[in-house]
Motif scaffolding. Structure first.
Motif, PDB file in Angstrom:
ATOM      1  N   ARG A   1       0.824  -1.212   0.000  1.00  0.00           N
ATOM      2  CA  ARG A   1       0.000   0.000   0.000  1.00  0.00           C
ATOM      3  C   ARG A   1       0.853   1.255   0.000  1.00  0.00           C
ATOM      4  O   ARG A   1       0.475   2.279  -0.587  1.00  0.00           O
ATOM      5  N   GLU A   2       2.009   1.213   0.638  1.00  0.00           N
ATOM      6  CA  GLU A   2       2.921   2.351   0.568  1.00  0.00           C
ATOM      7  C   GLU A   2       3.418   2.541  -0.864  1.00  0.00           C
ATOM      8  O   GLU A   2       3.563   3.675  -1.341  1.00  0.00           O
ATOM      9  N   THR A   3       3.672   1.442  -1.541  1.00  0.00           N
ATOM     10  CA  THR A   3       4.061   1.510  -2.958  1.00  0.00           C
ATOM     11  C   THR A   3       2.947   2.136  -3.780  1.00  0.00           C
ATOM     12  O   THR A   3       3.181   3.050  -4.588  1.00  0.00           O
ATOM     13  N   PHE A   4       1.719   1.649  -3.594  1.00  0.00           N
ATOM     14  CA  PHE A   4       0.581   2.140  -4.382  1.00  0.00           C
ATOM     15  C   PHE A   4       0.345   3.626  -4.125  1.00  0.00           C
ATOM     16  O   PHE A   4      -0.003   4.376  -5.051  1.00  0.00           O
ATOM     17  N   LEU A   5       0.533   4.071  -2.888  1.00  0.00           N
ATOM     18  CA  LEU A   5       0.366   5.493  -2.567  1.00  0.00           C
ATOM     19  C   LEU A   5       1.393   6.330  -3.315  1.00  0.00           C
ATOM     20  O   LEU A   5       1.044   7.351  -3.925  1.00  0.00           O
ATOM     21  N   ARG A   6       2.627   5.911  -3.289  1.00  0.00           N
ATOM     22  CA  ARG A   6       3.686   6.649  -3.994  1.00  0.00           C
ATOM     23  C   ARG A   6       3.405   6.718  -5.485  1.00  0.00           C
ATOM     24  O   ARG A   6       3.516   7.790  -6.111  1.00  0.00           O
TER      25      ARG A   6
ATOM     26  N   VAL B   1       1.167  16.298   8.869  1.00  0.00           N
ATOM     27  CA  VAL B   1       1.054  14.869   8.621  1.00  0.00           C
ATOM     28  C   VAL B   1      -0.307  14.580   7.991  1.00  0.00           C
ATOM     29  O   VAL B   1      -1.349  14.945   8.539  1.00  0.00           O
ATOM     30  N   ILE B   2      -0.299  13.923   6.832  1.00  0.00           N
ATOM     31  CA  ILE B   2      -1.519  13.493   6.164  1.00  0.00           C
ATOM     32  C   ILE B   2      -1.644  11.987   6.349  1.00  0.00           C
ATOM     33  O   ILE B   2      -0.774  11.226   5.921  1.00  0.00           O
ATOM     34  N   LEU B   3      -2.718  11.565   7.022  1.00  0.00           N
ATOM     35  CA  LEU B   3      -2.959  10.145   7.250  1.00  0.00           C
ATOM     36  C   LEU B   3      -3.765   9.580   6.088  1.00  0.00           C
ATOM     37  O   LEU B   3      -4.759  10.163   5.662  1.00  0.00           O
ATOM     38  N   VAL B   4      -3.339   8.432   5.585  1.00  0.00           N
ATOM     39  CA  VAL B   4      -3.961   7.812   4.419  1.00  0.00           C
ATOM     40  C   VAL B   4      -4.442   6.420   4.795  1.00  0.00           C
ATOM     41  O   VAL B   4      -3.686   5.630   5.372  1.00  0.00           O
TER      42      VAL B   4
ATOM     43  N   LEU C   1      -7.148   4.995  -1.400  1.00  0.00           N
ATOM     44  CA  LEU C   1      -6.460   4.519  -2.595  1.00  0.00           C
ATOM     45  C   LEU C   1      -7.419   3.880  -3.599  1.00  0.00           C
ATOM     46  O   LEU C   1      -6.973   3.407  -4.642  1.00  0.00           O
ATOM     47  N   ARG C   2      -8.696   3.880  -3.296  1.00  0.00           N
ATOM     48  CA  ARG C   2      -9.671   3.299  -4.224  1.00  0.00           C
ATOM     49  C   ARG C   2      -9.940   4.273  -5.368  1.00  0.00           C
ATOM     50  O   ARG C   2      -9.796   5.488  -5.213  1.00  0.00           O
ATOM     51  N   PRO C   3     -10.329   3.734  -6.545  1.00  0.00           N
ATOM     52  CA  PRO C   3     -10.648   4.608  -7.682  1.00  0.00           C
ATOM     53  C   PRO C   3     -11.687   5.660  -7.284  1.00  0.00           C
ATOM     54  O   PRO C   3     -12.674   5.359  -6.631  1.00  0.00           O
TER      55      PRO C   3
ATOM     56  N   ALA D   1     -11.634   7.949  -5.007  1.00  0.00           N
ATOM     57  CA  ALA D   1     -11.175   8.565  -3.763  1.00  0.00           C
ATOM     58  C   ALA D   1      -9.737   9.053  -3.883  1.00  0.00           C
ATOM     59  O   ALA D   1      -9.360  10.046  -3.244  1.00  0.00           O
ATOM     60  N   VAL D   2      -8.931   8.381  -4.702  1.00  0.00           N
ATOM     61  CA  VAL D   2      -7.523   8.770  -4.808  1.00  0.00           C
ATOM     62  C   VAL D   2      -7.384  10.158  -5.424  1.00  0.00           C
ATOM     63  O   VAL D   2      -6.420  10.887  -5.129  1.00  0.00           O
ATOM     64  N   ASP D   3      -8.347  10.580  -6.248  1.00  0.00           N
ATOM     65  CA  ASP D   3      -8.302  11.935  -6.804  1.00  0.00           C
ATOM     66  C   ASP D   3      -8.389  12.973  -5.687  1.00  0.00           C
ATOM     67  O   ASP D   3      -7.658  13.971  -5.681  1.00  0.00           O
ATOM     68  N   ALA D   4      -9.307  12.739  -4.745  1.00  0.00           N
ATOM     69  CA  ALA D   4      -9.467  13.671  -3.632  1.00  0.00           C
ATOM     70  C   ALA D   4      -8.228  13.682  -2.749  1.00  0.00           C
ATOM     71  O   ALA D   4      -7.805  14.743  -2.257  1.00  0.00           O
ATOM     72  N   LEU D   5      -7.623  12.510  -2.545  1.00  0.00           N
ATOM     73  CA  LEU D   5      -6.404  12.437  -1.737  1.00  0.00           C
ATOM     74  C   LEU D   5      -5.292  13.264  -2.371  1.00  0.00           C
ATOM     75  O   LEU D   5      -4.618  14.049  -1.698  1.00  0.00           O
ATOM     76  N   CYS D   6      -5.084  13.075  -3.665  1.00  0.00           N
ATOM     77  CA  CYS D   6      -4.003  13.802  -4.347  1.00  0.00           C
ATOM     78  C   CYS D   6      -4.264  15.311  -4.363  1.00  0.00           C
ATOM     79  O   CYS D   6      -3.325  16.112  -4.275  1.00  0.00           O
ATOM     80  N   ALA D   7      -5.533  15.703  -4.455  1.00  0.00           N
ATOM     81  CA  ALA D   7      -5.871  17.121  -4.382  1.00  0.00           C
ATOM     82  C   ALA D   7      -5.523  17.679  -2.998  1.00  0.00           C
ATOM     83  O   ALA D   7      -5.026  18.813  -2.871  1.00  0.00           O
ATOM     84  N   ARG D   8      -5.753  16.875  -1.975  1.00  0.00           N
ATOM     85  CA  ARG D   8      -5.418  17.305  -0.613  1.00  0.00           C
ATOM     86  C   ARG D   8      -3.909  17.462  -0.443  1.00  0.00           C
ATOM     87  O   ARG D   8      -3.432  18.423   0.175  1.00  0.00           O
ATOM     88  N   VAL D   9      -3.151  16.521  -1.007  1.00  0.00           N
ATOM     89  CA  VAL D   9      -1.693  16.620  -0.933  1.00  0.00           C
ATOM     90  C   VAL D   9      -1.211  17.835  -1.709  1.00  0.00           C
ATOM     91  O   VAL D   9      -0.323  18.580  -1.244  1.00  0.00           O
ATOM     92  N   ARG D  10      -1.807  18.085  -2.854  1.00  0.00           N
ATOM     93  CA  ARG D  10      -1.413  19.234  -3.669  1.00  0.00           C
ATOM     94  C   ARG D  10      -1.645  20.549  -2.906  1.00  0.00           C
ATOM     95  O   ARG D  10      -0.807  21.468  -2.939  1.00  0.00           O
ATOM     96  N   ARG D  11      -2.770  20.647  -2.215  1.00  0.00           N
ATOM     97  CA  ARG D  11      -3.042  21.857  -1.429  1.00  0.00           C
ATOM     98  C   ARG D  11      -2.032  22.005  -0.296  1.00  0.00           C
ATOM     99  O   ARG D  11      -1.587  23.122   0.007  1.00  0.00           O
ATOM    100  N   ALA D  12      -1.663  20.901   0.331  1.00  0.00           N
ATOM    101  CA  ALA D  12      -0.692  20.961   1.407  1.00  0.00           C
ATOM    102  C   ALA D  12       0.668  21.433   0.905  1.00  0.00           C
ATOM    103  O   ALA D  12       1.360  22.219   1.569  1.00  0.00           O
ATOM    104  N   LEU D  13       1.047  20.981  -0.264  1.00  0.00           N
ATOM    105  CA  LEU D  13       2.334  21.373  -0.827  1.00  0.00           C
ATOM    106  C   LEU D  13       2.338  22.841  -1.239  1.00  0.00           C
ATOM    107  O   LEU D  13       3.382  23.520  -1.205  1.00  0.00           O
ATOM    108  N   ALA D  14       1.164  23.347  -1.593  1.00  0.00           N
ATOM    109  CA  ALA D  14       1.068  24.740  -2.034  1.00  0.00           C
ATOM    110  C   ALA D  14       1.085  25.712  -0.860  1.00  0.00           C
ATOM    111  O   ALA D  14       1.285  26.889  -1.060  1.00  0.00           O
TER     112      ALA D  14
END
Length: 312
Positions: free
Chosen positions: A214-219, A287-290, A295-297, A299-312
């Motif tokens: 799952r760590e691989t799939f997240l990356r 820290v973003i908890l996943v 990681l499901r189809p 939902a992963v779009d929303a996760l990546c959007a959250r990470v993108r906002r955090a990076l910004a």
């Protein structure tokens, strides 16, 4: 009801064929009783757990030719390589033969053959098993893991991550089962053969140290959504010492922690996680908890959007 004849002690805890049983005076009819296992055609066992993978392989091993060895999904399980499906005692045992193999395999065995560039073979519990890197190189073949289907590419990356990382154990890690150079060499040995293309696509994506698929799939999901690739288990200095989150964007001070089901079911693990997150936050990191659902189809779009906002 007829009395059950006692079996000779020579049969206890082993596998054997009809001829050996007959030499000890055991009839074919006696072998049909419930205290005798019959995991494969022509192979019988007494006092053996035939639901256990290692024991099933030990039952087959005496019938193997010296040029035969366990391979594909069976070898992957024996080495501990993660696969998409949990072990099922009804799944087939995979065996590869060196050279021409025109024998008919009994039900429950899947036969493969290799004519050139024989893979390295090692012993796992006295069983002849293809070496880890060559096992990895077979997993891209159709039918190697899932009958009549090919393994998804992200699982090849996860299997590679596992091999080059070494299994985490209390107090550290076991030595890696293979190096990235080993995987490259194994992929080259399969150049031009079935499943070879996905091997060469997977190799540049393999990282270490990684502790779960799952760590691989997240990356991989983060990169697939156009985000920068995070660092795998970066070193973060906290008030409790050096800690290693699953993934991190260190310069942006954003860390990601994958929370598997064991984090929920184990109270001790849950409490350790709370302390760990607090330590990272006290050190100035978000820290973003996943979770698995992230990681499901869809939902992963929303996760990546959250990470993108955090990076910004």
């Amino acid at each position: 009801m007829p009395r059950r004849a006692a079996l000779p002690g020579e049969l206890d805890g082993r596998s054997f064929g009809l001829q050996f049983a007959a030499s000890l005076g055991v009839s074919r009819r006696r072998l049909q009783w419930s205290d005798v296992g019959h995991p494969f055609h022509g192979i019988y066992t007494v006092g053996v757990d035939t639901t256990d993978l290692v024991e099933r392989c030990r039952a087959v091993a005496p019938r193997l030719d010296p040029r035969e060895y366990f391979s594909h999904a069976t070898a992957a399980r024996l080495w501990g390589i993660p696969l998409p499906r949990a072990y099922d005692p009804s799944e087939a045992i995979h065996v590869t033969a060196l050279g021409v193999d025109d024998r008919t395999r009994p039900a429950g065995l899947v036969g493969w053959r290799v004519e050139h560039h024989p893979p390295e073979v090692r012993q796992v519990g006295q069983l002849p098993v293809i070496a880890p890197a060559d096992v990895w190189a077979t997993l891209g073949m159709r039918g190697a893991v899932i009958p009549r289907a090919q393994l998804f590419p992200e699982w090849l990356v996860a299997a590679g991550d596992y091999l080059v990382s070494g299994k985490r154990v209390p107090g550290g890690r076991l030595p890696p089962l293979a190096s990235l150079a080993d995987l490259r060499a194994a992929a080259l040995r399969r150049a031009g053969k079935r499943g070879s293309r996905v091997l060469h696509e997977a190799i540049p994506l393999i990282r270490q140290p990684v502790d779960s698929p799952r760590e691989t799939f997240l990356r991989l999901a983060l990169v697939a959504h156009g985000l920068p690739e995070p660092v795998v288990q970066p070193s973060i200095l906290t008030r409790a010492g050096m800690r290693h989150p699953d993934l991190g964007y260190v310069d942006e001070r954003v860390l990601l922690e994958y929370q598997g089901d064991e984090h929920r079911t184990s109270r001790a693990r849950w409490l350790r996680d709370l302390t760990r997150v607090q330590e990272f936050e006290d050190a100035g990191f978000r820290v973003i908890l996943v979770g698995d659902d992230d990681l499901r189809p869809g939902a992963v779009d929303a996760l990546c959007a959250r990470v993108r906002r955090a990076l910004a």
